[in-house]
Scaffold this motif. Structure first.
Motif, PDB file in Angstrom:
ATOM      1  N   VAL A  62      -2.071  20.689   7.861  1.00  0.00           N
ATOM      2  CA  VAL A  62      -1.263  19.801   7.038  1.00  0.00           C
ATOM      3  C   VAL A  62      -0.430  18.906   7.948  1.00  0.00           C
ATOM      4  CG1 VAL A  62       0.606  19.696   5.343  1.00  0.00           C
ATOM      5  CG2 VAL A  62      -1.163  21.442   5.128  1.00  0.00           C
ATOM      6  N   ARG A  63      -0.402  17.607   7.605  1.00  0.00           N
ATOM      7  CA  ARG A  63       0.406  16.644   8.350  1.00  0.00           C
ATOM      8  C   ARG A  63       1.620  16.300   7.518  1.00  0.00           C
ATOM      9  NH1 ARG A  63       1.665  11.884   7.116  1.00  0.00           N
ATOM     10  NH2 ARG A  63       2.470  10.481   8.694  1.00  0.00           N
ATOM     11  N   ILE A  64       2.796  16.473   8.123  1.00  0.00           N
ATOM     12  CA  ILE A  64       4.041  16.132   7.431  1.00  0.00           C
ATOM     13  C   ILE A  64       4.683  14.965   8.174  1.00  0.00           C
ATOM     14  CG2 ILE A  64       6.272  16.998   6.604  1.00  0.00           C
ATOM     15  CD1 ILE A  64       5.176  19.863   7.029  1.00  0.00           C
ATOM     16  N   GLY A  65       4.855  13.837   7.504  1.00  0.00           N
ATOM     17  CA  GLY A  65       5.494  12.672   8.123  1.00  0.00           C
ATOM     18  C   GLY A  65       6.949  12.975   8.441  1.00  0.00           C
ATOM     19  N   ALA A  66       7.436  12.385   9.532  1.00  0.00           N
ATOM     20  CA  ALA A  66       8.783  12.724  10.006  1.00  0.00           C
ATOM     21  C   ALA A  66       9.875  12.358   9.005  1.00  0.00           C
ATOM     22  CB  ALA A  66       9.054  12.026  11.339  1.00  0.00           C
ATOM     23  N   THR A  67       9.639  11.321   8.189  1.00  0.00           N
ATOM     24  CA  THR A  67      10.702  10.893   7.268  1.00  0.00           C
ATOM     25  C   THR A  67      10.623  11.582   5.904  1.00  0.00           C
ATOM     26  OG1 THR A  67       9.432   8.994   6.479  1.00  0.00           O
ATOM     27  CG2 THR A  67      10.897   8.610   8.356  1.00  0.00           C
ATOM     28  N   VAL A  68       9.693  12.525   5.760  1.00  0.00           N
ATOM     29  CA  VAL A  68       9.619  13.296   4.508  1.00  0.00           C
ATOM     30  C   VAL A  68      10.956  14.010   4.299  1.00  0.00           C
ATOM     31  CG1 VAL A  68       8.577  15.375   3.497  1.00  0.00           C
ATOM     32  CG2 VAL A  68       7.118  13.599   4.501  1.00  0.00           C
ATOM     33  N   THR A  69      11.512  13.873   3.096  1.00  0.00           N
ATOM     34  CA  THR A  69      12.816  14.494   2.867  1.00  0.00           C
ATOM     35  C   THR A  69      12.651  15.977   2.543  1.00  0.00           C
ATOM     36  OG1 THR A  69      12.829  14.062   0.495  1.00  0.00           O
ATOM     37  CG2 THR A  69      13.763  12.345   1.920  1.00  0.00           C
ATOM     38  N   VAL A  70      13.749  16.705   2.677  1.00  0.00           N
ATOM     39  CA  VAL A  70      13.731  18.131   2.356  1.00  0.00           C
ATOM     40  C   VAL A  70      13.337  18.315   0.885  1.00  0.00           C
ATOM     41  CG1 VAL A  70      15.117  20.242   2.322  1.00  0.00           C
ATOM     42  CG2 VAL A  70      15.515  18.535   4.104  1.00  0.00           C
ATOM     43  N   ALA A  71      13.839  17.426   0.023  1.00  0.00           N
ATOM     44  CA  ALA A  71      13.500  17.514  -1.406  1.00  0.00           C
ATOM     45  C   ALA A  71      12.004  17.288  -1.633  1.00  0.00           C
ATOM     46  CB  ALA A  71      14.321  16.497  -2.200  1.00  0.00           C
ATOM     47  N   GLU A  72      11.419  16.340  -0.907  1.00  0.00           N
ATOM     48  CA  GLU A  72       9.972  16.090  -1.035  1.00  0.00           C
ATOM     49  C   GLU A  72       9.162  17.300  -0.582  1.00  0.00           C
ATOM     50  OE1 GLU A  72       9.845  11.219  -0.377  1.00  0.00           O
ATOM     51  OE2 GLU A  72       9.626  12.532   1.335  1.00  0.00           O
ATOM     52  N   LEU A  73       9.609  17.889   0.521  1.00  0.00           N
ATOM     53  CA  LEU A  73       8.926  19.075   1.046  1.00  0.00           C
ATOM     54  C   LEU A  73       8.956  20.198   0.012  1.00  0.00           C
ATOM     55  CD1 LEU A  73       7.867  19.674   4.083  1.00  0.00           C
ATOM     56  CD2 LEU A  73       9.782  21.246   4.121  1.00  0.00           C
ATOM     57  N   LEU A  74      10.141  20.383  -0.609  1.00  0.00           N
ATOM     58  CA  LEU A  74      10.314  21.459  -1.587  1.00  0.00           C
ATOM     59  C   LEU A  74       9.433  21.276  -2.814  1.00  0.00           C
ATOM     60  CD1 LEU A  74      14.176  22.069  -1.487  1.00  0.00           C
ATOM     61  CD2 LEU A  74      12.419  23.805  -1.146  1.00  0.00           C
ATOM     62  N   SER A  75       9.074  20.024  -3.126  1.00  0.00           N
ATOM     63  CA  SER A  75       8.279  19.813  -4.327  1.00  0.00           C
ATOM     64  C   SER A  75       6.789  19.653  -4.016  1.00  0.00           C
ATOM     65  CB  SER A  75       8.801  18.591  -5.107  1.00  0.00           C
ATOM     66  OG  SER A  75       8.715  17.456  -4.287  1.00  0.00           O
ATOM     67  N   SER A  76       6.405  19.877  -2.757  1.00  0.00           N
ATOM     68  CA  SER A  76       5.002  19.711  -2.386  1.00  0.00           C
ATOM     69  C   SER A  76       4.187  20.978  -2.681  1.00  0.00           C
ATOM     70  CB  SER A  76       4.907  19.376  -0.886  1.00  0.00           C
ATOM     71  OG  SER A  76       3.635  19.717  -0.392  1.00  0.00           O
ATOM     72  N   GLY A  77       3.192  20.844  -3.527  1.00  0.00           N
ATOM     73  CA  GLY A  77       2.333  21.971  -3.861  1.00  0.00           C
ATOM     74  C   GLY A  77       1.597  22.501  -2.635  1.00  0.00           C
ATOM     75  N   LEU A  78       1.220  21.567  -1.758  1.00  0.00           N
ATOM     76  CA  LEU A  78       0.490  21.920  -0.536  1.00  0.00           C
ATOM     77  C   LEU A  78       1.339  22.848   0.348  1.00  0.00           C
ATOM     78  CD1 LEU A  78      -2.260  21.032   0.526  1.00  0.00           C
ATOM     79  CD2 LEU A  78      -1.137  19.152   1.724  1.00  0.00           C
ATOM     80  N   ILE A  79       2.614  22.506   0.493  1.00  0.00           N
ATOM     81  CA  ILE A  79       3.520  23.323   1.319  1.00  0.00           C
ATOM     82  C   ILE A  79       3.800  24.652   0.614  1.00  0.00           C
ATOM     83  CG2 ILE A  79       5.797  23.416   2.434  1.00  0.00           C
ATOM     84  CD1 ILE A  79       4.004  21.287   3.652  1.00  0.00           C
ATOM     85  N   LYS A  80       4.068  24.567  -0.690  1.00  0.00           N
ATOM     86  CA  LYS A  80       4.397  25.784  -1.443  1.00  0.00           C
ATOM     87  C   LYS A  80       3.286  26.815  -1.356  1.00  0.00           C
ATOM     88  CE  LYS A  80       6.672  23.562  -5.119  1.00  0.00           C
ATOM     89  NZ  LYS A  80       6.896  23.329  -6.518  1.00  0.00           N
TER      90      LYS A  80
END
Lengths: 322, 156
Positions: free
Chosen positions: A68-86
């Motif tokens: 998985v590639r996470i862009g550096a400017t991804v916010t903590v809120a965006e990360l928390l709502s990502s199904g892929l990360i979850k």
């Protein structure tokens, strides 16, 4: 706050051209959570501030062939709502949940979390990263209750990153771009204990931008556990992130990384190896946790953190298999 | 060197030349004249300055005005519509969710996003959601009750 020139580039190349060759010339702005605090206190007084939020390629969370590639400017809120990360990386979700307040999770970025400066109160009060006076550490002989238990002279501050330990446990890399090209670095090597006052606590150079984080796809049971003084608005006192590769119910190999206990996230390879071939239960987790903190060398006021780090490791291990 | 920014605040378009170091909270209060968002700690702790930028609650003391260029901003002044209080404002009134009122604008703006994300929150979820906003009068209980009442009113 000292006045500065503001740049709002639309491409990475343009942004890289605006950086300086030494620290103090330019600072990179994403969410600004840490940078604005540093600038208000005159700890950072950049001549130029380069906003990278307008650069599209630095955002987004995507599946790649390697993970998985996470862009550096991804916010903590965006990360928390990502199904892929979850679905794959609860260790990252649990670290993100610890980052205090909806407002900060809406603004703060994952790249900014990795690049944030230490919270050491000597550093924040202008005594420098190593807080040395007349050749002696103010920390070692002073108010050190929140400082490192795995520190070595001259660095006694603790790495403030919430995601660092989890990313190291997951075997992630960061991508760093400069005008002369890009390089990839394991997150474990991104954090460095500075030897002199002119060094930084991360491997990023003044002419580089952290552009993305690459988390390998390997299937692991992973978790983060944070011990905090209070739930709201503070950095944790000690944390642990673990990633376990499993053969059925038994551990094939493990990675244990502790946070907020040293100038970098602290790996516990011996404790991790002791888990090979074992089923994680209370006793096994307790033993591994004791091994993980064996090398701790607390300062005059922070011996309590050894017990907290131990508890964090034990609970992270149990959380990973629960 | 000043930078021109254009923002929409509570539905109204504004264009100003600002210094890059001007914080969003100072821009809103001193340039635009909206005194609703308050300045408490100015260090990201207290939440009194909370406004919504593009629908997300943020601390306006920890953002440069230039970062908001092109954004839609909602402050507490924009909560009421056509002279009718927002259900959260009404609930804060009915449940005595304020004494001095200093934290109230920030509480309302954070609670608004909290209810958008979770229309029917438990007491624990409300307390967790408001962790970035400090109140020194109420002991929080009336604020939690007000958010609950507003959630019920809004059909959560």
């Amino acid at each position: 706050m000292q006045a500065f020139e503001y740049a709002n580039p639309k491409t990475l190349q343009e942004a890289l051209g605006l950086l300086g060759s030494s620290w103090g010339e330019a600072d990179v702005l994403a969410g600004g959570t840490d940078l604005l605090g540093l600038m208000k206190e005159y700890i950072h007084t950049p001549k130029r501030v380069v906003n990278i939020k307008g650069i599209k390629e630095l955002g987004g969370i995507e599946k790649t062939s390697a993970g998985v590639r996470i862009g550096a400017t991804v916010t903590v809120a965006e990360l928390l709502s990502s199904g892929l990360i979850k679905s794959q990386f609860p260790a990252l979700i649990q670290a993100a949940q610890g980052i205090a307040s909806m407002q900060i999770r809406n603004m703060g970025s994952i790249g900014g979390d990795l690049c944030q400066r230490p919270r050491c109160w000597y550093f924040r009060s202008g005594y420098g990263l190593l807080a040395m006076k007349d050749g002696k550490s103010l920390v070692a002989n002073g108010e050190n209750r929140y400082h490192a238990i795995f520190g070595r002279a001259p660095a006694y501050f603790v790495s403030a990153s919430s995601f660092g330990p989890a990313l190291i446990a997951l075997g992630a890399k960061v991508k760093l771009a400069s005008q002369s090209g890009t390089r990839e670095l394991p997150v474990a090597e991104f954090f460095v204990a500075p030897a002199t006052e002119d060094d930084r606590e991360i491997a990023l150079k003044p002419n580089e931008i952290l552009t993305e984080i690459l988390v390998p796809a390997e299937t692991t049971r992973n978790a983060t556990y944070e011990v905090r003084q209070k739930e709201a608005l503070d950095w944790p006192l000690a944390t642990a992130s673990v990633a376990l590769k499993m053969d059925g119910g038994k551990v094939r190999s493990a990675e244990i990384v502790m946070g907020h206990v040293g100038p970098t996230p602290v790996r516990a390879p011996k404790a991790a190896r002791s888990l090979t071939g074992k089923t994680i239960n209370e006793t096994v987790a307790e033993k591994a946790a004791a091994t993980a903190v064996k090398g701790a060398r607390p300062l005059s006021q922070n011996a309590y953190k050894v017990q907290l780090a131990k508890a964090a490791v034990k609970r992270a291990l149990l959380r990973a298999v629960s | 060197m000043k930078t021109e920014i254009s923002v929409t605040i509570n539905g109204e378009a504004h264009t100003h030349e600002v210094e890059p170091r001007l914080l969003l909270i100072h821009y809103l209060r001193d340039v635009v004249g909206l005194k609703g968002p308050h300045i408490g700690c100015e260090t990201s702790i207290c939440g009194a300055c909370t406004v919504a930028v593009n629908g997300k609650a943020v601390k306006a003391c920890t953002m440069f005005a230039v970062q908001a260029d092109g954004a839609e901003i909602l402050t507490v002044e924009g909560l009421a519509e056509n002279g009718k209080l927002h259900p959260l404002q009404e609930a804060f009134w009915n449940e005595h969710a304020l004494q001095c009122g200093f934290c109230t604008p920030g509480m309302l703006m954070t609670a608004k996003e909290l209810l958008q994300r979770n229309p029917n929150p438990t007491e624990e979820e409300i307390r967790h959601g408001l962790e970035g906003n400090l109140c020194r009068c109420t002991g929080y209980q009336h604020i939690v009750s007000a958010v609950k009442a507003a959630a019920a009113r809004m059909g959560g």
